[in-house]
Design an enzyme around this catalytic site. Structure first.
Site, PDB file in Angstrom:
ATOM      1  N   MET A 118      30.792  54.692  39.520  1.00 12.28           N
ATOM      2  CA  MET A 118      30.246  53.879  40.615  1.00 12.28           C
ATOM      3  C   MET A 118      30.232  54.761  41.865  1.00 12.28           C
ATOM      4  O   MET A 118      30.940  54.510  42.845  1.00 12.28           O
ATOM      5  CB  MET A 118      31.106  52.639  40.833  1.00 12.28           C
ATOM      6  CG  MET A 118      31.114  51.671  39.672  1.00 12.28           C
ATOM      7  SD  MET A 118      29.662  50.613  39.660  1.00 12.28           S
ATOM      8  CE  MET A 118      30.160  49.414  40.889  1.00 12.28           C
ATOM      9  N   ASP A 155      15.942  44.278  42.795  1.00 20.97           N
ATOM     10  CA  ASP A 155      17.392  44.286  42.620  1.00 20.97           C
ATOM     11  C   ASP A 155      18.046  43.450  43.713  1.00 20.97           C
ATOM     12  O   ASP A 155      18.539  43.959  44.716  1.00 20.97           O
ATOM     13  CB  ASP A 155      17.921  45.724  42.643  1.00 20.97           C
ATOM     14  CG  ASP A 155      19.364  45.818  42.171  1.00 20.97           C
ATOM     15  OD1 ASP A 155      19.868  44.824  41.624  1.00 20.97           O
ATOM     16  OD2 ASP A 155      19.980  46.878  42.344  1.00 20.97           O
ATOM     17  N   ASP A 172      11.890  48.393  39.832  1.00 25.67           N
ATOM     18  CA  ASP A 172      12.738  49.200  38.955  1.00 25.67           C
ATOM     19  C   ASP A 172      11.901  49.696  37.778  1.00 25.67           C
ATOM     20  O   ASP A 172      11.059  48.967  37.250  1.00 25.67           O
ATOM     21  CB  ASP A 172      13.914  48.359  38.448  1.00 25.67           C
ATOM     22  CG  ASP A 172      15.090  49.195  37.985  1.00 25.67           C
ATOM     23  OD1 ASP A 172      14.896  50.385  37.676  1.00 25.67           O
ATOM     24  OD2 ASP A 172      16.210  48.658  37.934  1.00 25.67           O
ATOM     25  N   ALA A 182      16.105  49.545  33.005  1.00 23.98           N
ATOM     26  CA  ALA A 182      17.017  48.409  32.869  1.00 23.98           C
ATOM     27  C   ALA A 182      17.847  48.223  34.135  1.00 23.98           C
ATOM     28  O   ALA A 182      18.141  49.177  34.852  1.00 23.98           O
ATOM     29  CB  ALA A 182      17.930  48.624  31.663  1.00 23.98           C
ATOM     30  N   ARG A 216      24.435  65.670  31.947  1.00 20.74           N
ATOM     31  CA  ARG A 216      24.492  64.517  31.062  1.00 20.74           C
ATOM     32  C   ARG A 216      24.092  63.323  31.923  1.00 20.74           C
ATOM     33  O   ARG A 216      24.752  63.011  32.908  1.00 20.74           O
ATOM     34  CB  ARG A 216      25.902  64.332  30.491  1.00 20.74           C
ATOM     35  CG  ARG A 216      26.048  63.094  29.574  1.00 20.74           C
ATOM     36  CD  ARG A 216      26.619  61.905  30.304  1.00 20.74           C
ATOM     37  NE  ARG A 216      26.816  60.740  29.439  1.00 20.74           N
ATOM     38  CZ  ARG A 216      27.205  59.550  29.855  1.00 20.74           C
ATOM     39  NH1 ARG A 216      27.478  59.336  31.140  1.00 20.74           N
ATOM     40  NH2 ARG A 216      27.342  58.551  29.016  1.00 20.74           N
ATOM     41  N   ASP A 241      23.886  59.657  32.806  1.00 20.49           N
ATOM     42  CA  ASP A 241      24.496  58.368  32.519  1.00 20.49           C
ATOM     43  C   ASP A 241      23.459  57.247  32.650  1.00 20.49           C
ATOM     44  O   ASP A 241      22.584  57.299  33.519  1.00 20.49           O
ATOM     45  CB  ASP A 241      25.637  58.129  33.509  1.00 20.49           C
ATOM     46  CG  ASP A 241      26.279  56.772  33.342  1.00 20.49           C
ATOM     47  OD1 ASP A 241      26.962  56.575  32.315  1.00 20.49           O
ATOM     48  OD2 ASP A 241      26.094  55.911  34.229  1.00 20.49           O
ATOM     49  N   GLY A 251      18.164  53.190  32.605  1.00 15.34           N
ATOM     50  CA  GLY A 251      17.990  52.478  33.864  1.00 15.34           C
ATOM     51  C   GLY A 251      16.813  52.952  34.690  1.00 15.34           C
ATOM     52  O   GLY A 251      16.452  52.310  35.682  1.00 15.34           O
ATOM     53  N   GLU A 275      22.035  59.519  27.989  1.00 12.35           N
ATOM     54  CA  GLU A 275      22.652  58.372  27.337  1.00 12.35           C
ATOM     55  C   GLU A 275      21.650  57.221  27.352  1.00 12.35           C
ATOM     56  O   GLU A 275      21.407  56.610  28.383  1.00 12.35           O
ATOM     57  CB  GLU A 275      23.928  57.949  28.071  1.00 12.35           C
ATOM     58  CG  GLU A 275      24.579  56.715  27.450  1.00 12.35           C
ATOM     59  CD  GLU A 275      25.471  55.957  28.417  1.00 12.35           C
ATOM     60  OE1 GLU A 275      26.466  55.389  27.949  1.00 12.35           O
ATOM     61  OE2 GLU A 275      25.164  55.920  29.630  1.00 12.35           O
ATOM     62  N   ASP A 299      33.252  55.593  26.127  1.00 10.30           N
ATOM     63  CA  ASP A 299      32.866  54.180  26.078  1.00 10.30           C
ATOM     64  C   ASP A 299      33.125  53.565  24.708  1.00 10.30           C
ATOM     65  O   ASP A 299      33.759  52.519  24.586  1.00 10.30           O
ATOM     66  CB  ASP A 299      31.379  54.018  26.409  1.00 10.30           C
ATOM     67  CG  ASP A 299      31.068  54.241  27.877  1.00 10.30           C
ATOM     68  OD1 ASP A 299      31.898  53.869  28.722  1.00 10.30           O
ATOM     69  OD2 ASP A 299      29.993  54.791  28.179  1.00 10.30           O
ATOM     70  N   LYS A 308      30.725  66.955   1.235  1.00  9.64           N
ATOM     71  CA  LYS A 308      30.931  65.719   0.463  1.00  9.64           C
ATOM     72  C   LYS A 308      31.722  64.732   1.303  1.00  9.64           C
ATOM     73  O   LYS A 308      32.759  65.069   1.886  1.00  9.64           O
ATOM     74  CB  LYS A 308      31.716  65.989  -0.822  1.00  9.64           C
ATOM     75  CG  LYS A 308      31.987  64.726  -1.655  1.00  9.64           C
ATOM     76  CD  LYS A 308      33.168  64.900  -2.597  1.00  9.64           C
ATOM     77  CE  LYS A 308      34.482  64.739  -1.875  1.00  9.64           C
ATOM     78  NZ  LYS A 308      35.146  63.434  -2.093  1.00  9.64           N
TER      79      LYS A 308
END
EC number: 3.2.1.1
Length: 427
Positions: free
Chosen positions: A76, A151, A162, A165, A201, A203, A207, A228, A313, A397
């Site tokens: 955050m 939003d 947006d 997501a 990476r 995050d 979104g 991600e 997570d 295997k």
């Protein structure tokens, strides 16, 4: 002329070597959900693990979000340039850690959290939507017009819609705003040039659109990038994944394709994660898709798939989607012998007593040049047995069945084994 031919030959050899090294990547997640609590700071603690990480053949270490954040774990963020307020340590300690990794030939991957952002101050409406960038000047000092218009209640209605997501816990940033794009690109390039990060990476990459991600990747030029994009698999009435997960892996492929398939962008292979979770519980037949290939993203575009067993997570103390704990090494036997770029989780490597077993599997992968585009031939996929050959050099295997001697060709020897898994290598 002879010298020119020699120079050209040397160049081609080095070019081939460079491509080989790039495709032989092994990623390591260097933290878990509780790492921020570590006495003395996580960056300082991880410094003591650098030698073990490098010796294991790991090429990239994914580090936690580095910026000031109202959530201790870093997800955050607010003052993006402020790296001294992190619970993991300060800016100087982070740079020292990255320097130590670089000294061992290991690259550092930053956890980039830019879908959403927490504000420093309230506006006239009493809403927290005035952002502070963490510098004396106005960089990243934004207002409500930099928030997606849909939003509510954070937005003032002036931003763009947006492109992905919604993230309910904090304002979703308007990534179609040109100032937002410019200043985030500047910040990413600062993380590279001043702090020493090599890649990203992303995050909660679902979104914002792949077109937006492309802007940040193209203009910051990381050597490696992974997104991600965590969405639900298709499940049947029995609560288990359907055999066909083409729609799920197609979403991952589409993201990479839109960002630029020839660039450094990859995605975590959540399709393989979901299938493997269930397959090791006596349903190993799931590891052969309807087309005879691997059923996850690695079956379609392995060069762009980052495979994993668990992360902060899905596992750790959050346990959102954990791998069966008594079968974790079967998961590693799969991802460390198969195409795709495997990602090792800190907890499994250092806290679960699995370091030596994982080390052996990485050694097999490295020794035989298994890489993200290696050729996979699935020999058997039954309830209690999965058997596959990779590049004609390695056989793996999974499962409790032991009568497989007739399926292993001559010229192979056992290189690693453990609870319900074994790996053979060509002599």
């Amino acid at each position: 002329m002879a010298n020119k031919h020699l120079s050209l030959s040397l160049f081609l050899v080095l070019l081939g070597l460079s491509a080989s090294l790039a495709s032989g990547q092994v990623l390591f997640q260097g933290f878990n959900w509780e790492s921020w609590k570590h006495n003395g700071g996580w960056y300082n603690f991880l410094m003591g693990k650098v030698d073990d990480i490098a010796a294991a053949g790991i090429t990239h270490v994914w580090l936690p979000p580095a910026s000031q954040s109202v959530a201790e774990q870093g997800y955050m963020p607010g003052r993006l340039y402020d790296l001294d307020a992190s619970k993991y340590g300060n800016k100087a300690q982070l740079k020292s850690l990255i320097g130590a990794l670089h000294g061992k030939g290991v690259k550092a991957i930053a956890d980039i959290v830019i879908n959403h952002r927490t504000a420093e101050h309230k506006d006239g409406r009493g809403i927290y939507c005035i952002f502070e960038g963490g510098t004396p000047d106005a960089r990243l000092d934004w207002g409500p017009h930099m928030i997606c218009r849909d939003d509510r209640p954070y937005a003032d209605g002036t931003g763009n819609p947006d492109t992905g997501a919604d993230f309910g816990a904090a304002p979703d940033i308007d990534h179609l705003n040109l100032r937002v794009q410019k200043e985030l690109v500047e910040w990413l390039n600062w993380l590279k040039a001043d702090i020493g990060f090599d890649g990203w990476r992303f995050d909660f990459a679902k979104g914002y659109s792949a077109d937006v991600a492309k802007i940040y990747i193209d203009r910051s030029e990381p050597s490696f990038a992974v997104a991600e994009i965590w969405t639900s698999l298709a499940y049947g009435g029995d609560g288990k994944p359907n055999l066909n997960q083409d729609q799920h892996r197609q979403e991952l492929v589409n993201w990479v394709d839109k960002v630029g398939g020839k660039g450094p962008a990859t995605t975590f292979d959540f399709t393989t994660k979901g299938i493997l979770n269930v397959a090791v519980e006596g349903e190993l037949w799931r590891l052969r898709g309807t087309d005879g290939k691997a059923p996850g993203m690695i079956g379609w575009w392995p060069a762009k798939a980052v495979t994993f067993v668990d992360n902060h997570d899905t596992g750790s103390t959050q346990h959102m989607w954990p791998f069966p704990s008594d079968r974790v090494m079967q998961g590693y036997a799969y991802i460390l012998t198969h195409p795709g770029t495997p990602c090792i989780f800190y907890d499994h490597f250092f806290d679960w007593g699995l370091k030596e077993e994982i080390d052996r599997l990485v050694s097999v992968r490295t020794r035989h040049g298994i890489h993200n585009e290696s050729k996979l031939q699935i020999i058997e996929a039954d309830a209690d047995l999965y058997l596959a050959e990779i590049d004609g050099k390695v056989i793996v295997k999974l499962g409790p069945r032991y009568d497989v001697g007739n399926l292993i060709p001559g010229g192979f020897k056992v290189a690693a084994h453990g609870n319900d898994y074994a790996v053979w290598e060509k002599i």
